[in-house]
Scaffold this active site. Sequence first.
Site, PDB file in Angstrom:
ATOM      1  N   ASP A   1    -105.144  57.593 -53.496  1.00  0.00           N
ATOM      2  CA  ASP A   1    -106.057  58.736 -53.354  1.00  0.00           C
ATOM      3  C   ASP A   1    -105.524  59.973 -54.069  1.00  0.00           C
ATOM      4  OD1 ASP A   1    -107.433  56.973 -51.792  1.00  0.00           O
ATOM      5  OD2 ASP A   1    -106.777  57.831 -49.893  1.00  0.00           O
TER       6      ASP A   1
ATOM      7  N   GLU B   1     -99.959  50.698 -45.253  1.00  0.00           N
ATOM      8  CA  GLU B   1     -98.653  51.350 -45.406  1.00  0.00           C
ATOM      9  C   GLU B   1     -98.071  51.870 -44.086  1.00  0.00           C
ATOM     10  OE1 GLU B   1    -101.577  52.442 -48.711  1.00  0.00           O
ATOM     11  OE2 GLU B   1    -101.480  52.876 -46.550  1.00  0.00           O
TER      12      GLU B   1
ATOM     13  N   ASP C   1    -107.484  47.955 -48.605  1.00  0.00           N
ATOM     14  CA  ASP C   1    -107.095  49.358 -48.464  1.00  0.00           C
ATOM     15  C   ASP C   1    -106.046  49.508 -47.361  1.00  0.00           C
ATOM     16  OD1 ASP C   1    -107.079  52.034 -49.032  1.00  0.00           O
ATOM     17  OD2 ASP C   1    -109.148  52.431 -48.423  1.00  0.00           O
TER      18      ASP C   1
END
Length: 825
Positions: free
Chosen positions: A530, A468, A465
Site C-alpha cells: 500500500d 504479516e 492480501d
Amino acid sequence: MEVKKESFGNIMHGLSKTEIVPDEIVFENMPVFPQISRSKGLTMLLVNRLKEYKVYEEKVIFTMEAVYIEEKYTYRYFDYRQVFNPRGNTSTITIAISFINDKTVRVQMEEGFTARENQTEMIADMKREKISPEVYETEDWIELRTTSLVVHINKNPWKLDIRDVNGESFYNQFGRDDHSFMPYEICPMGFLFDEKKKEQYACEAVSNDVYEQFYGIGENFTSVNRTGRAFELWNTNSLGVNTERAYKYIPFYMSSKGYGVFYNTSKKIRIDFGATLSKANSVMVEGKSLDIFVMKGNCVEEILPLYYNITGWPVMPPKWSFGLWISKISYGSRKEVEEVANQLRAKDIPCDVIHIDTDWFAENWICDWKFDEKKFPDVEEMTRNLHKQGFKISLWQLPYIEKGSISHEVYEEAMKKGYFAANQNGNLQFAHGLIDLTNPEAVGWYKNELIKPLLRKGIDVIKADFGESAPAFFKYAGKEGSEMHNLYALLYNKTIYEATKEEKGEENALIWARSAWAGSQKYPVHWGGDSGTDFGSMASSLKGCLNASLSGIPFWSSDIGGFFFESNPVLYTRWSQFGMFCSHARLHGFYTREPWAFGEEVLDIFRQYAKLRYRLIPYIYNYSMKAVREGIPIHRAMMYAFPEDKNTRDLDTQYMFGRDILVAPVLNESGYSEVYLPEGTWTDYHTDEILPGNQWIKRTVPLDIMPIYIRENAILPMGEEMNYVEEHMQDTYEIHLYPRQGVGEFKFYEENVQIIMETDSTKVTLKVNGEKLHFRFIFHHVSIGAVRGNEKYTEFDEQNRKVIELKEMAAEGDTWIELSISGSE
C-alpha cells in the site's frame, strides 16, 4: 442507547470515525533487541576453543569450550563505561559444518553436545549434493576443503575463516576486539542472554571490508545499498512504503565481493551491516541455535542460483499474467466490472486481468468467500463472458476471519472446529480469527472449502492480501509462536498457490501476494503493498522492486498510481510508465485507477506505453523464463548488471529490465531526470540517437517520455499489438538489432530458439538455431550491403537496407546469415 461497533471495513474506507482502543490493550507488533552498551544485565556465552571434533561422511562436528562473560559498569568522568568480566565457569557449544554443494557451506551452532538438524519450511526443497570435504590439520588449525571452498578454523581461540580456492578470505569471523577500548560492541559467535527479559539470542559477527557493499534482506523500501545500516527482520503491515517497516523481509543478503549469506530461521532476527560497529557485520537470532548458509560465486550474478538451491527455485506464472491488470478498491458489482471490461476494449487499452477487491461480499471487507448475489448475480455467467472477451478475473481475500452481522457462518465453523490460532488459554484476543496454517485440517478446509469453490466459478487468481501480523505469542498447532510471525507469510503464499495449482494445473497457477519470507519465490506473484500517492512513494516502490529482486523475488508489481488515496494525472502517468516495465503491471488504489478518468492526454500516453508493453511481451516473458531457469532476475539493479562500475553501487533510481533495456522512471512532477549510462554505447529508444557510456544524462523530459536506453548489441523481440496476451497465435516476430563490436544473444525458451549476433567492423553475422519461428530483423545504426549464408531462407529489402526477413530455417544445424555493413552511424 447501544452504540454500534464500527466494522473494520468502514474504518479502512474512512467512512466513519475510527474506534479508539484503550492504551492498556495495545501492544507494538515490532521486535525489540538488546544491545551491548545500552541494555543492562547482559551475559554472553562465547565460543572459545576447540575441545574435539569428529569427521562424518558429509558433516564435521566440533565440540567447543564456551566461556561466560558478563557486562558490568564502572564510573568514569560523569559517565559509566562497560567492563566485561569472565564468570569463570564454562559450557559446551557444538558447531556442525557441512557442504550443500562445493560452493555452499552450512554452519550450525547450538549450546550443548549436539547441533540438531534444522529442517525448516524455508529449505523444504533444498537441492543437496553429496559432498565429503577433505580434512587437513596442524597443531593450530583445521581446514575443510572442497573444489571451490576452504573453511579454515583456528583452534584456540576459535576463529572460522571461509576462503575461495585461491586462498582469498571472504567470510572471516570477528571476535574479541583487542584494538579498541570496548572489546565487545557486538556479540561474536555464541549466545547473548538478556537476564531482565529472559531472552536468549544466537549471535555471529564477521569482519567487513571498507570497499564492500551489501544488498538484499527483502523488499524494505529504503536504499538498495544496505551498508552501514541495521535491519530488524519482522514482517508487518507497513501502512506505506517509506519507512523501515516491510511486508517482505528475507534473511538473505549478497556482498559485492561475490558471496551470499542465508540465515535459516523465521524467528526475529537483526542483521547489522556495520551500523553498531563499523568494521564488522553482526547478526542476532532469537533462540538457542544458529543456522547459516554461506555461498560463494565468482560474481554477484552467481549468488541467486545458489540461494535458490537452498530455498527453492522460482516457478513461472502463466503467460497471461504478464498482461495489464486493472483494479481499484473496489469494484462492487457485476455491472461495474462488465462496464470496465467494455470500456477497456472500446478505448483500445490492452488488458488481461480485472481484479475485484474488498466489496464482493454481503458486507464490505467482511470476507466470507461468498459472492453477494445482489451485487454479483450469476458469477459463472459473468466469468464465462469475461473469458470470451479475453479477461481473467482476480479476487481479493485474506486469512483473517471476522464475524459480521450478516456473514458469520465461516467464522463460527472455524471456531467450532478449532481452526484458529489463539492465546495459550484459547482466547482469540482480537476481533478476527487467524487461520492456523500449521494445522493440516485448517489448511485443507481453507483450500477445499473456501478457495477452490471460487476457482470453480471461473475465478482465475486469488489475491493473498495481508499475512504479516500473526502474533508471536499465539499458540499454533505445529510451530512455536516465535517461529510463526514471519513464517506465516510463506505458509500463506504456499496454501493459496497450492489450492490454485491443484484446481487449475501448474501452468495456470499463481497468486497475488503482499507478504513473503524466504522461499516465497516458489509461489508467484508479489506486489509492493500500500504505497502513498506521491512521487516519494513511487521512488520508494522502485527501491522495493530492486530490493525484492536482489532478495530472490523475481516477479513483482506495485500499485500503479499509488494506493493511498487520490492520484493525480502527472503521478499516474509517470507511475504507469514505470509500471509497464516491471515483470507484472497492476493499476490499483482508492477511488479510481482507470486511465480514462485522468483526461485525454493521460489516456493517450497510457495507451502508448500499454501497447509498447504488449509488443514487448516476447522480451518480458523470455527474460522471466531466464529468471526461472537460470536465476538471473528480470529487474536488475545497476550494481548487479554492472558490478565493476563504482558509479552503480548506490544507484536505485534506474535499472536494467532484462539485459538490454535501461529504464529510468521520472520521479518528480517537473519531469527532471538524471540517468547514468555505464560503459558502452547506448541508444535512446525514443529518438534512436546513439550515446556514449560513462556519462550522466541530465534533462527535463515531457510527460509522454520516460527515458529508456537500449544497450549495445541488444536483441529486442517484439510481437504484434494485441488486446490481450495470446489473443492469437504468433510465430513471426520483429527483431530489433543494435549491433556494435561484440556479441549479443537472445533465447526463446518455449520454442528453444536462440539468436546470436556477432559484429565486427565490416560485417554482422546472425546465427539462429531452431525451426519454429519466422523473424523480420530490423537493424539500427547500420545499413546492409551484401547477404551471404543461408540466402534461400531470407528476403532482403533492397530499398530499405536495414530490414531482412528470415522466412524459414535450415532443416539441419544453425541458420546463419552474414551481412556486410555498407554504412554505420
